[in-house]
Design a protein around this motif. Structure first.
Motif, PDB file in Angstrom:
ATOM      1  N   LEU A  89      12.204  42.041 -16.987  1.00  0.00           N
ATOM      2  CA  LEU A  89      12.056  41.643 -18.391  1.00  0.00           C
ATOM      3  C   LEU A  89      12.785  42.610 -19.319  1.00  0.00           C
ATOM      4  O   LEU A  89      13.429  42.187 -20.286  1.00  0.00           O
ATOM      5  CB  LEU A  89      10.576  41.556 -18.760  1.00  0.00           C
ATOM      6  N   TYR A 102      11.037  39.833 -25.318  1.00  0.00           N
ATOM      7  CA  TYR A 102      11.113  40.245 -23.911  1.00  0.00           C
ATOM      8  C   TYR A 102      10.659  41.691 -23.735  1.00  0.00           C
ATOM      9  O   TYR A 102       9.981  42.021 -22.766  1.00  0.00           O
ATOM     10  CB  TYR A 102      12.543  40.075 -23.368  1.00  0.00           C
ATOM     11  N   ALA A 152       7.024  41.701 -23.855  1.00  0.00           N
ATOM     12  CA  ALA A 152       6.472  41.118 -22.628  1.00  0.00           C
ATOM     13  C   ALA A 152       6.536  42.092 -21.457  1.00  0.00           C
ATOM     14  O   ALA A 152       5.666  42.066 -20.574  1.00  0.00           O
ATOM     15  CB  ALA A 152       7.214  39.830 -22.279  1.00  0.00           C
ATOM     16  N   CYS A 153       7.535  42.966 -21.420  1.00  0.00           N
ATOM     17  CA  CYS A 153       7.653  43.901 -20.292  1.00  0.00           C
ATOM     18  C   CYS A 153       6.697  45.083 -20.422  1.00  0.00           C
ATOM     19  O   CYS A 153       6.349  45.709 -19.416  1.00  0.00           O
ATOM     20  CB  CYS A 153       9.090  44.391 -20.139  1.00  0.00           C
TER      21      CYS A 153
END
Length: 191
Positions: free
Chosen positions: A84, A126, A129-130
């Motif tokens: 990600l 992203y 999200a990581c």
């Protein structure tokens, strides 16, 4: 555009393009994590690595904790987080390279640049999200081995609110940029 600014943008574009190519090697990191987990060397590699700092009051780690270290869970969390994060970096670099190209062509407030700024928002999503995956892996190394990651993918739980604030700031910049582009378009129509 002044020559020094043009040359500066050319240099930045060159390094961004070079970085864009090199970042693809991060996609190989999950192979490394799973290979280490399969061999059972993950915990010992973390303990020996210079990328992991010793947490205070954890100078001695028992062999039982080292043996209980969940290597496959760590490998899965790090792999997802790295993938990600790599996607995020690639989106950012792609948008940066194209925006620099547009600036070199004197295309400042265009619909294409608005879309590219929106790509920075996608990139930050992203990144957000990581964070839980990397922070979870870092929590495992801290809890079991008394080591905190200080290397490339060193996210902790405090990165989540920081990245959320960054997302909000980029969102505000996007809105302002979009409004400026709309005003320019209306101004061009009236002239």
């Amino acid at each position: 555009m002044p020559k020094i600014l043009s040359r500066g943008l050319t240099v930045i574009s060159f390094f961004a393009q070079l970085t864009f190519v090199l970042v693809f090697f991060y996609f190989l990191a999950p192979i490394y994590y799973f290979f280490q987990a399969f061999q059972g060397n993950m915990a010992s590699d973390i303990l020996k690595s210079d990328d992991f700092l010793l947490v205070p009051n954890h100078s001695h780690i028992s062999q039982a904790l080292i043996n209980q270290f969940p290597e496959y869970i760590y490998a899965i969390l790090m792999s997802i987080g790295v993938i990600l994060a790599t996607i995020s970096i690639l989106y950012e670099l792609r948008a940066l390279i194209k925006i620099i190209s547009n600036l070199g062509q004197k295309k400042y407030f265009t619909a294409e640049n608005v879309k590219l700024v929106r790509l920075f928002i996608v990139s930050q999503i992203y990144t957000l999200a990581c964070d839980p995956f990397l922070a979870g892996a870092n929590q495992l190394s801290t809890s079991y081995l008394g080591r905190v990651n200080n290397g490339t993918f060193n996210a902790t739980w405090s990165n989540i609110p920081d990245d959320l604030i960054t997302l909000i700031i980029i969102g505000v910049i996007y809105i302002l940029f979009k409004l400026a582009e709309q005003m320019k378009r209306e101004s061009d129509l009236t002239v």
